[in-house]
Design a protein around this motif. Structure first.
Motif, PDB file in Angstrom:
ATOM      1  N   GLU A 536       1.290  -0.827  -0.582  1.00  0.00           N
ATOM      2  CA  GLU A 536       0.151   0.084   0.303  1.00  0.00           C
ATOM      3  C   GLU A 536       1.077   1.260   0.177  1.00  0.00           C
ATOM      4  OE1 GLU A 536      -2.607  -0.179   3.058  1.00  0.00           O
ATOM      5  OE2 GLU A 536      -3.904  -1.759   2.595  1.00  0.00           O
ATOM      6  N   ARG A 537       2.201   0.854   0.615  1.00  0.00           N
ATOM      7  CA  ARG A 537       2.884   1.904   0.693  1.00  0.00           C
ATOM      8  C   ARG A 537       3.804   2.231  -1.036  1.00  0.00           C
ATOM      9  NH1 ARG A 537       5.921   2.216   6.613  1.00  0.00           N
ATOM     10  NH2 ARG A 537       3.930   2.423   7.578  1.00  0.00           N
ATOM     11  N   GLY A 538       3.470   1.251  -1.658  1.00  0.00           N
ATOM     12  CA  GLY A 538       4.069   1.399  -3.606  1.00  0.00           C
ATOM     13  C   GLY A 538       5.306   0.379  -3.592  1.00  0.00           C
ATOM     14  N   ARG A 539       5.649   0.142  -2.633  1.00  0.00           N
ATOM     15  CA  ARG A 539       6.564  -0.427  -2.603  1.00  0.00           C
ATOM     16  C   ARG A 539       6.566  -2.087  -4.264  1.00  0.00           C
ATOM     17  NH1 ARG A 539       8.321   0.604   3.495  1.00  0.00           N
ATOM     18  NH2 ARG A 539       5.881  -0.475   3.634  1.00  0.00           N
ATOM     19  N   ILE A 540       7.468  -2.065  -4.199  1.00  0.00           N
ATOM     20  CA  ILE A 540       7.002  -3.315  -5.710  1.00  0.00           C
ATOM     21  C   ILE A 540       8.415  -4.776  -4.772  1.00  0.00           C
ATOM     22  CG2 ILE A 540       7.581  -3.755  -7.857  1.00  0.00           C
ATOM     23  CD1 ILE A 540       5.820  -2.101  -7.209  1.00  0.00           C
ATOM     24  N   TYR A 541       7.847  -5.795  -5.200  1.00  0.00           N
ATOM     25  CA  TYR A 541       8.056  -6.615  -4.204  1.00  0.00           C
ATOM     26  C   TYR A 541       7.779  -7.830  -5.418  1.00  0.00           C
ATOM     27  CZ  TYR A 541       6.511  -5.216   0.239  1.00  0.00           C
ATOM     28  OH  TYR A 541       6.982  -4.556   1.378  1.00  0.00           O
ATOM     29  N   LEU A 542       9.527  -7.979  -5.766  1.00  0.00           N
ATOM     30  CA  LEU A 542       9.817  -9.508  -6.745  1.00  0.00           C
ATOM     31  C   LEU A 542       9.943 -10.634  -6.007  1.00  0.00           C
ATOM     32  CD1 LEU A 542      12.506  -6.843  -9.008  1.00  0.00           C
ATOM     33  CD2 LEU A 542      10.057  -7.231  -9.351  1.00  0.00           C
ATOM     34  N   LYS A 546      15.394 -17.103  -6.148  1.00  0.00           N
ATOM     35  CA  LYS A 546      16.786 -16.557  -4.813  1.00  0.00           C
ATOM     36  C   LYS A 546      15.877 -14.965  -3.943  1.00  0.00           C
ATOM     37  CE  LYS A 546      20.436 -19.431  -5.387  1.00  0.00           C
ATOM     38  NZ  LYS A 546      20.916 -20.458  -4.835  1.00  0.00           N
ATOM     39  N   GLY A 547      15.224 -15.692  -3.314  1.00  0.00           N
ATOM     40  CA  GLY A 547      13.962 -15.212  -1.779  1.00  0.00           C
ATOM     41  C   GLY A 547      12.936 -13.417  -3.121  1.00  0.00           C
ATOM     42  N   ILE A 548      12.648 -12.730  -2.376  1.00  0.00           N
ATOM     43  CA  ILE A 548      12.040 -11.771  -2.514  1.00  0.00           C
ATOM     44  C   ILE A 548      12.603 -10.770  -2.369  1.00  0.00           C
ATOM     45  CG2 ILE A 548       9.804 -10.679  -1.744  1.00  0.00           C
ATOM     46  CD1 ILE A 548       8.680 -13.528  -0.544  1.00  0.00           C
ATOM     47  N   ASN A 549      12.617  -9.780  -3.213  1.00  0.00           N
ATOM     48  CA  ASN A 549      13.740  -8.123  -3.674  1.00  0.00           C
ATOM     49  C   ASN A 549      11.923  -7.558  -3.506  1.00  0.00           C
ATOM     50  OD1 ASN A 549      16.078  -8.884  -5.669  1.00  0.00           O
ATOM     51  ND2 ASN A 549      14.425 -10.418  -5.681  1.00  0.00           N
ATOM     52  N   ILE A 550      12.515  -6.710  -2.845  1.00  0.00           N
ATOM     53  CA  ILE A 550      12.142  -4.968  -2.371  1.00  0.00           C
ATOM     54  C   ILE A 550      12.526  -4.170  -2.911  1.00  0.00           C
ATOM     55  CG2 ILE A 550      10.786  -3.680  -0.123  1.00  0.00           C
ATOM     56  CD1 ILE A 550      10.875  -6.089   1.036  1.00  0.00           C
ATOM     57  N   LEU A 551      11.372  -3.745  -4.054  1.00  0.00           N
ATOM     58  CA  LEU A 551      12.211  -1.729  -4.067  1.00  0.00           C
ATOM     59  C   LEU A 551      11.513  -0.572  -3.691  1.00  0.00           C
ATOM     60  CD1 LEU A 551      12.210  -3.094  -7.985  1.00  0.00           C
ATOM     61  CD2 LEU A 551      13.485  -3.283  -6.370  1.00  0.00           C
ATOM     62  N   ASP A 552      12.354  -0.013  -3.640  1.00  0.00           N
ATOM     63  CA  ASP A 552      11.713   0.992  -2.389  1.00  0.00           C
ATOM     64  C   ASP A 552      12.280   2.491  -2.613  1.00  0.00           C
ATOM     65  OD1 ASP A 552       9.990   2.609  -0.643  1.00  0.00           O
ATOM     66  OD2 ASP A 552      11.226   1.884   1.040  1.00  0.00           O
ATOM     67  N   GLN A 553      11.864   2.919  -4.190  1.00  0.00           N
ATOM     68  CA  GLN A 553      12.563   4.232  -4.587  1.00  0.00           C
ATOM     69  C   GLN A 553      13.521   3.714  -4.883  1.00  0.00           C
ATOM     70  OE1 GLN A 553      10.729   7.620  -2.097  1.00  0.00           O
ATOM     71  NE2 GLN A 553       8.693   6.729  -2.659  1.00  0.00           N
ATOM     72  N   ASP A 554      14.664   5.040  -4.206  1.00  0.00           N
ATOM     73  CA  ASP A 554      16.377   5.295  -4.359  1.00  0.00           C
ATOM     74  C   ASP A 554      16.934   4.017  -3.590  1.00  0.00           C
ATOM     75  OD1 ASP A 554      16.025   6.777  -6.839  1.00  0.00           O
ATOM     76  OD2 ASP A 554      16.419   8.962  -5.297  1.00  0.00           O
ATOM     77  N   LYS A 555      16.802   3.427  -2.424  1.00  0.00           N
ATOM     78  CA  LYS A 555      16.822   2.721  -1.304  1.00  0.00           C
ATOM     79  C   LYS A 555      17.280   1.313  -2.184  1.00  0.00           C
ATOM     80  CE  LYS A 555      13.827   4.289   2.192  1.00  0.00           C
ATOM     81  NZ  LYS A 555      13.474   3.983   3.615  1.00  0.00           N
ATOM     82  N   PRO A 556      18.563   0.961  -1.089  1.00  0.00           N
ATOM     83  CA  PRO A 556      19.052  -0.021  -1.762  1.00  0.00           C
ATOM     84  C   PRO A 556      18.078  -1.105  -2.071  1.00  0.00           C
ATOM     85  CG  PRO A 556      20.779   0.975  -0.369  1.00  0.00           C
ATOM     86  CD  PRO A 556      19.061   1.210  -0.119  1.00  0.00           C
ATOM     87  N   VAL A 557      18.726  -2.304  -3.236  1.00  0.00           N
ATOM     88  CA  VAL A 557      17.083  -3.528  -2.932  1.00  0.00           C
ATOM     89  C   VAL A 557      16.427  -3.980  -1.423  1.00  0.00           C
ATOM     90  CG1 VAL A 557      16.251  -5.883  -4.156  1.00  0.00           C
ATOM     91  CG2 VAL A 557      17.852  -3.436  -5.102  1.00  0.00           C
ATOM     92  N   ARG A 558      16.204  -4.156  -1.161  1.00  0.00           N
ATOM     93  CA  ARG A 558      16.137  -5.124   0.157  1.00  0.00           C
ATOM     94  C   ARG A 558      16.030  -6.364   0.217  1.00  0.00           C
ATOM     95  NH1 ARG A 558      12.394  -5.636   5.024  1.00  0.00           N
ATOM     96  NH2 ARG A 558      13.431  -7.058   6.572  1.00  0.00           N
ATOM     97  N   ILE A 559      16.241  -7.504   0.128  1.00  0.00           N
ATOM     98  CA  ILE A 559      16.317  -8.796  -0.159  1.00  0.00           C
ATOM     99  C   ILE A 559      15.333 -10.148   0.882  1.00  0.00           C
ATOM    100  CG2 ILE A 559      17.383 -11.514  -1.013  1.00  0.00           C
ATOM    101  CD1 ILE A 559      18.927  -9.190  -2.481  1.00  0.00           C
TER     102      ILE A 559
END
Length: 941
Positions: A536-542, A546-559
């Protein structure tokens, strides 16, 4: 044909339900002595202010940074092998209670605090320091010892302590000191006050909760809780794992963890107890100690090692929770909150309020082989190998070839904004709206994996042969060549209208008319993108392999990985959804997970950076020493660590050696080497960032490298003086030699002129006088005397040329031209020939070597002689040009030119040889009645 099946039999309905818990408990990590821990019996755990974890064991203590262990034993200075308690003092030192007194740890060294005292051989089971810097040591047999200003004061049962076996000591928020023993609980303030409710109860541990509740664990009676001036108890009868409580800890989200001696661990939240034991991953059921770390991670010390429970936003659903299979093929969330999960060949589970209703071929599902699920307005469409099942309020309808499908093998489903349904099959794409089925396209190449409806009735279709856009010109979206040919597994349109395409080669993003891409080189954990969704905050989940990647604007990819609580890192294609509460569901090969983005159970803390060691050559350097090294100590190694216990592998380091590196260097390594550094001052700097994008403070260490003796000022000055002196001496002697040569040349010229010249002149004059005196005498004598006179004059001319040649004052090009002009002035005048030159003043600065002057003089003397004798010219012109050290001398005459039938003499050959001998070129041009040109071209040194 439409088939309707109703679930009208109550018994049958109950048979469909399976009770399950709301997510399966997960132990995230276990480790023991085989993983580096010094011993597997863990009695105490402590987290110090520097971020390190300390594990006190039966045989030594281990320091852990999240990645590696550093172990200490009695041979390293530890007072006793068994480390029973650990406390960090207000002085920043670490106090370790052992079975042989107390050890104090400082800068890698231990000292025995109790040497020579009665505590030297005691078991120190508890340590506490109050606000007045008094230390309280709880012993197994000597009661309580209070230590301050190097004075030990003992208290036992005779002074009012409930017993001599002290198990725990705490100070509550009300600043009351509580002492627990094997015979009860008492308060201490210079005197002891027994807590009557626990008098005679064997207390094993004490803990004060976040809300001020006092907890007392007992050896036989469970857990006592003191709140609102009254005591209550949790025991095995009320759901506690066991009555022998060994330890208590509380996470910052208020979850209480209670360890038992033989029955594992219980967690207590909002009155609900859950158990952790060997059956669900605990390394051993005999628990000695529990620590809740600052970030919320829980560490459980047992007889068999350490188990870790990380605070997680992840709930796991598998066969233990009611699923009939763990390989989750597809997921969908209905508006009512129901979750539909299809597992491999097992049908579809419907999850609601902690229970699963199972749909399969036996109760109405047309096939257990499910490929995709979509829920629209509480109508659920289930794609199978035998068509589409339409599930609504317990009833089934079907969409098959009978209703117009080109094939019953359904591979993908998608909902449009008007409540319609897109159906992808092996035969093509269909649209289902209000009971009507239409075929949209039957020319799609490859297997259809996903369908994404777009405005103006356009579609993106993910296939095994690339991205397809039926009915649209291929270049309308400028699809990259890679995307048009690679396997595309999933499609998603975000809330900000970005289009995401997950492929075998990474993620492609379409935004503002252009495509961008992300892959492992951009920070993704894997290139195969299985499913895409958004919170709901617009973060993209892939989800990937090899796990789930979280894209949050210009922040590093969280895995998110297995260590973060995932049951598996391998996720299935298009198996994801978002439920009405904003929680995200993903299907993996070992069950479904539910991720709550707003469940903040983990404290986001920056890593704590440390420079662990500086090593020069093979020597470890201490920061207390002067860090100045000789030039031949040219190998420098720095090891460092960014402590990030919740995700130790999620730390990225930035290092810089000021004085050598121009900018920060990004690395995942915890060690760096430098060699062959120049002399001067340096400072090694390091900082770290974790998976949340939080930065540590910077840590640095400075040092210097002394110059080699040949680089020091005194050596450089000495060498400079010697070199300059040598040059001066060399120049002095060279100048003196040159001056001597010039003086000698001058003397030769003078001697030739004065001695030989005067003698030859005298001979010439006498010859002429004698010739006149005997004019009418013998003709032969007269001829011989004439020859003597002519030879004398020729020698005088030659000698004059030699004198001019060796005279150092006549070595300029200007002097050369004047010499030529003067040598033939009388003869030119007699013949009536005009001799012209260009401006000669600028040639006075050009000096020629003696060999060059000699050859040039003779060359042009020969040329002038030929002009005067043979050309019958009226004018002779000599031009001299010099440019970029290149000399060009040209002699012209306006005579008759050379006769072609004349035999060539030696003069022309001599002139060519003279030019060649000084590295020049000789050229001659002559035309009948057109005059003659003689030219020399060569370099001037």
């Amino acid at each position: 044909m439409r088939l309707i099946i109703k679930t009208i039999c109550l018994f049958f309905i109950f048979g469909l339900f399976v009770q399950g818990s709301d997510g399966q408990i997960k132990i995230h990590k276990n480790f023991g002595s085989e993983d580096g821990l010094c011993q597997s019996h863990v009695f105490s755990i402590y987290e110090d202010q520097h971020g390190y974890l300390w594990f006190g064991t039966f045989d030594g203590v281990s320091q852990w940074n999240g990645l590696t262990f550093r172990n200490f034993h009695t041979y390293d200075g530890l007072a006793g092998p068994q480390v029973l308690s650990i406390c960090e003092g207000q002085d920043g030192l670490l106090y370790l209670g052992t079975n042989r007194g107390v050890s104090v740890y400082q800068d890698g060294q231990f000292r025995n605090l109790c040497a020579g005292t009665p505590l030297e051989k005691e078991d120190i089971r508890a340590i506490y320091q109050d606000d007045t810097n008094r230390f309280y040591f709880g012993t197994r047999e000597r009661g309580l010892c209070v230590y301050k200003d190097s004075v030990f004061t003992f208290y036992d049962a005779e002074q009012g302590l409930t017993g001599n076996d002290v198990s725990a000591i705490i100070q509550t928020g009300e600043e009351q000191i509580y002492i627990a023993t094997d015979s009860g609980l008492c308060r201490f303030d210079s005197t002891f006050t027994i807590v009557p409710e626990l008098d005679g109860v064997a207390i094993s541990c004490l803990f004060e909760g976040i809300d001020g509740v006092l907890y007392a664990g007992t050896y036989h009676s469970g857990l006592y809780m003191y709140k609102n001036d009254s005591w209550s108890v949790l025991n095995k009868e009320t759901g506690l794992a066991g009555n022998a409580v060994s330890s208590i800890a509380q996470r910052h989200d208020s979850t209480l963890f209670i360890g038992t001696f033989r029955n594992g661990v219980s967690s207590y939240t909002d009155g609900i107890l859950q158990c952790y034991n060997e059956e669900n991953g605990l390394i051993n059921n005999s628990v000695f100690t529990i620590l809740a770390g600052r970030d919320g991670t829980v560490y459980i010390g047992t007889v068999g090692g350490v188990s870790i429970i990380k605070p997680t936003q992840i709930d796991i659903f598998n066969q233990d929770c009611g699923l009939e299979g763990s390989y989750v093929i597809a997921l969908a969330a209905a508006e009512s909150g129901k979750i539909f999960a299809a597992t491999l060949d097992k049908g579809v589970g419907v999850y609601e309020d902690g229970f699963w209703l199972w749909l399969n071929k036996g109760n109405g599902l047309v096939s257990n082989d499910v490929s995709d699920i979509v829920s629209i307005n509480d109508i659920t469409y289930i794609g199978t190998s035998l068509g589409v099942n339409v599930y609504r309020e317990g009833e089934f309808d079907f969409i098959t070839r009978s209703e117009g499908l080109l094939s019953d093998e359904v591979t993908a489903l998608a909902a449009d904004k008007d409540g319609g349904l897109y159906i992808g099959t092996e035969g093509g794409i269909h649209h289902w709206q209000d009971g009507q089925l239409s075929v949209l396209n039957h020319t799609i190449k490859g297997d259809i994996h996903a369908i994404l409806p777009l405005p103006r009735q356009r579609l993106f279709v993910a296939t095994s042969e690339g991205l397809s856009i039926p009915g649209t010109e291929p270049d309308a979206f400028n699809i990259p060549a890679m995307l048009s040919s690679a396997k595309v597994y999933t499609l998603y349109k975000s809330s900000c209208d970005h289009i995401y395409a997950g492929t075998e080669n990474g993620l492609y993003i379409f935004s503002e008319g252009k495509w961008d891409s992300l892959n492992v080189h951009s920070g993704l954990s894997n290139n195969r993108i299985s499913a895409i969704t958004e919170d709901e905050r617009g973060r993209i989940y892939l989800s990937t392999l090899k796990g789930i990647n979280i894209l949050d604007q210009d922040k590093p990819v969280r895995i998110l990985r297995y260590t973060d609580g995932l049951p598996s890192e391998e996720f299935n294609i298009n198996s994801c959804c978002r439920d009405p509460k904003g929680r995200l569901w993903f299907g993996s090969i070992r069950g479904a997970i539910r991720f709550d983005p707003d469940k903040n159970v983990l404290k986001k803390m920056p890593p704590i950076i440390h420079i662990c060691e500086m090593r020069v050559m093979d020597r470890i350097c201490s920061r207390n020493e002067e860090l100045s090294f000789n030039h031949n100590q040219d190998y420098h190694q720095f090891s460092y660590i960014g402590i990030n216990l919740s995700a130790p592998h999620g730390v990225t380091y930035y290092i810089q050696l000021q004085g050598a590196d121009k900018d920060w260097i990004r690395t995942d390594q915890t060690m760096v080497n430098y060699s062959h550094l120049d002399h001067g001052g340096y400072r090694f700097r390091v900082k770290a960032v974790n998976q949340w994008g939080l930065w540590s403070k910077e840590e640095s260490i400075g040092f210097s490298i002394k110059p080699a003796f040949w680089e020091q000022w005194w050596f450089i000055l000495t060498v400079t003086i010697l070199v300059i002196g040598t040059i001066v001496i060399h120049v002095y002697f060279r100048i003196r030699s040159v001056l001597a040569v010039e003086r000698f040349r001058t003397k030769i010229a003078a001697d030739l002129h004065d001695s030989i010249g005067s003698g030859l002149t005298e001979i010439s004059i006498l010859g002429e006088v004698i010739s006149r005196q005997i004019k009418n005498s013998n003709q032969n004598i007269e001829n011989n005397l004439r020859r003597i006179s002519e030879t004398s004059r020729s020698l005088i001319d030659s000698m004059s040329d030699i004198v001019w040649l060796v005279n150092p004052k006549r070595d300029s090009l200007y002097d050369l031209i004047l010499r030529l002009k003067d040598s033939y002035s009388e003869l030119l005048s007699e013949r009536g020939i005009s001799f012209k030159t260009n401006d000669l003043r600028v040639l006075g600065r050009i000096h020629l070597p003696m060999e060059h002057r000699h050859q040039l003089y003779l060359l042009f003397k020969e040329a002038l002689n030929n002009c005067i004798k043979h050309s019958n010219c009226k004018t002779i012109s000599l031009q001299v040009d010099i440019s970029n050290k290149e000399l060009i001398m040209t002699l012209f005459d306006d005579g008759e030119g050379m006769r072609k039938n004349g035999s060539p003499g030696n003069g022309l050959a001599n002139m060519k040889n003279r030019a060649k001998s000084i590295g020049g070129e000789f050229s001659l041009r002559s035309l009948p009645q057109g005059g003659t040109m003689v030219r020399f071209r060569g370099r001037v040194k």
